[in-house]
Scaffold this motif. Sequence first.
Motif, short mmCIF file in Angstrom:
data_model
loop_
_atom_site.label_atom_id
_atom_site.label_comp_id
_atom_site.label_asym_id
_atom_site.label_seq_id
_atom_site.Cartn_x
_atom_site.Cartn_y
_atom_site.Cartn_z
N VAL A 281 0.88 -1.17 0.00
CA VAL A 281 0.00 0.00 0.00
C VAL A 281 0.92 1.21 0.00
CG1 VAL A 281 -1.66 1.34 1.32
CG2 VAL A 281 -1.85 -1.17 1.23
N PHE A 282 0.78 2.07 -1.02
CA PHE A 282 1.71 3.20 -1.01
C PHE A 282 1.01 4.55 -0.97
CE2 PHE A 282 1.99 3.35 -5.84
CZ PHE A 282 1.87 4.73 -6.01
N ILE A 283 1.66 5.45 -0.25
CA ILE A 283 1.25 6.85 -0.18
C ILE A 283 2.50 7.69 -0.42
CG2 ILE A 283 -0.71 6.46 1.36
CD1 ILE A 283 1.03 7.30 3.70
N GLY A 284 2.33 8.96 -0.74
CA GLY A 284 3.52 9.77 -0.97
C GLY A 284 3.20 11.15 -1.50
N GLY A 285 4.26 11.84 -1.86
CA GLY A 285 4.20 13.16 -2.47
C GLY A 285 5.48 13.36 -3.27
N HIS A 286 5.69 14.56 -3.79
CA HIS A 286 6.94 14.77 -4.54
C HIS A 286 7.89 15.69 -3.80
CE1 HIS A 286 6.05 18.78 -6.39
NE2 HIS A 286 4.80 18.36 -6.46
N ARG A 325 4.29 1.63 2.14
CA ARG A 325 5.43 2.27 1.47
C ARG A 325 5.12 3.75 1.29
NH1 ARG A 325 7.23 -0.61 -3.91
NH2 ARG A 325 8.25 -1.96 -2.36
N VAL A 326 6.03 4.60 1.73
CA VAL A 326 5.90 6.05 1.55
C VAL A 326 6.98 6.48 0.56
CG1 VAL A 326 5.89 8.30 2.65
CG2 VAL A 326 4.99 6.30 3.88
N ILE A 327 6.56 7.18 -0.49
CA ILE A 327 7.46 7.54 -1.58
C ILE A 327 7.59 9.06 -1.69
CG2 ILE A 327 8.00 7.25 -4.04
CD1 ILE A 327 5.97 4.93 -4.04
N ALA A 328 8.82 9.55 -1.64
CA ALA A 328 9.12 10.94 -1.96
C ALA A 328 9.62 10.96 -3.41
CB ALA A 328 10.17 11.50 -1.01
N PHE A 329 8.70 11.27 -4.32
CA PHE A 329 9.01 11.18 -5.75
C PHE A 329 9.95 12.28 -6.21
CE2 PHE A 329 4.93 8.86 -5.73
CZ PHE A 329 5.25 7.76 -6.52
N ALA A 330 10.84 11.92 -7.13
CA ALA A 330 11.73 12.89 -7.77
C ALA A 330 11.02 13.57 -8.94
CB ALA A 330 12.98 12.17 -8.28
N ASN A 331 11.36 14.80 -9.17
CA ASN A 331 11.04 15.57 -10.38
C ASN A 331 9.64 15.35 -10.91
OD1 ASN A 331 11.26 17.31 -12.49
ND2 ASN A 331 12.99 16.31 -13.47
#
Length: 475
Positions: A281-286, A325-331
């Motif tokens: 299960v993923f959450i995140g931002g950039h 899973r927490v994602i700090a997305f690039a670009n």
Amino acid sequence: MRVPLPRRLGALVVALSFALPLSAQEGGTRIPDEAIGTAVALRDSAMAGTGAFGIVESLTTEIGPRMAGTEADARAVAWAEERFRALGYDRVRLEPVTFPVWHRGHERAEVVAPFPQPLLITALGGSVGTGGEAIEAEVVRFGSLDELKAADPASVRGRIAFIDQKMERFRDGRGYGRVVGARSQGANEASRHGARAVLIRSIGTDSARMPHTGMMRYADDVTPIPAAALSIPDADQLARILERGQPVRVRLDIDAETRGEYTSHNVIGEIVGSERPDEIVFIGGHLDSWDLGTGAIDDGAGIAITMEAGRLIAALPERPKRTVRVIAFANEEQGLIGAYAYAREHGGDIARQIIGAESDFGAGRIYALRAGVKPEAREAIARIGEVLAPIGIAYEAEGGSPGPDVGPMVQRGMAWAQLAQDGTDYFDYHHTANDTLDKIEPAALDQQVAAYAVFAYLAAEAEGDFGSAPRTGGD
């Protein structure tokens, strides 16, 4: 900010384990009754105060603006990696993302006739410059991109095309989609008509004298011409000058270019599932931002909200069944580059990416939960909505859309959820120098942390899936 202690959270879990009389579910995906108490404890603990504001304060103060490909981008990646570890995530890793580097130098504009005066502009991301010296030309105005498309090329050739279309204000931001084509395609259409440059009215809803940047790309069949946005008051001023009926000449001096390639990283933190660790299960931002402000609402807030939601889950006495899973997305800003890299890396096993959600619409409170899931999972989403209802979030069975960085995985077949934020004032600050920390209310962040923690935890605990399955059409 006060950070709730794991011991207190554990006590709330015990006290509330069977506190909600929610209807039982028959068949399909279901949320176990025993998970509801934990979710309520997460919600109430977050509403009492979280560390989210401290996270975004740290990012915007210690890193500041972090445009993709800059030295600050690298520092932001190191900051995110260290922050995930400090927050107690089980696993932290970097995944490389490579892209062209766009550089902004100086940018100046002025009316030289008939009423000489300066204009405030900012180059659009991806734009070329004016070739090392200023260009000067007569301006021709169009009320929309469609008007420019329909124009006689003879009326545009050799001039500066000015696209002057106003954006309407809505809570869900739908006015953006109606006008953003002027930014993304204005230079292409102006070039096809023989223009020397294009100016657009900033894509925003404010009245501040701060232009809004944003990305554009040149089509293969056009000659690149400089592209810039006027602040909204300057667009109004230029329109009034044109209304006087005299020829209006503007001088532009823009230094901008694309320089080689750079490798940044998606930064990933995980709370490893206790029973099905390979299901995500993923959450995140950039993590990146434009260079004009400090990227507080776009998207420092989203990074802080989702990092802190994960921290609360990590602080529970027991891990959830699936991995969060927490994602700090690039670009993200220059074309969802990190999101597409993630989809290429992880999209081959889409069924294990159970569901995803993203925070990338500022720092306003969440008012609705929506989802793109299989019919048999809708009752499970509705039950998540019941837990969120006391903090002002309504479950809406219809509508909604995935966030931009979630999009490439959705194209491949992943289920998605939307925690819809109030964006009434989002486009007052979007992509401007005014995107700064003072625009964020700490209590609003706490409400959003509560929502993301509840969503991620209950999705990770769900019995059954949400409908992720491979399909064609992804990148």
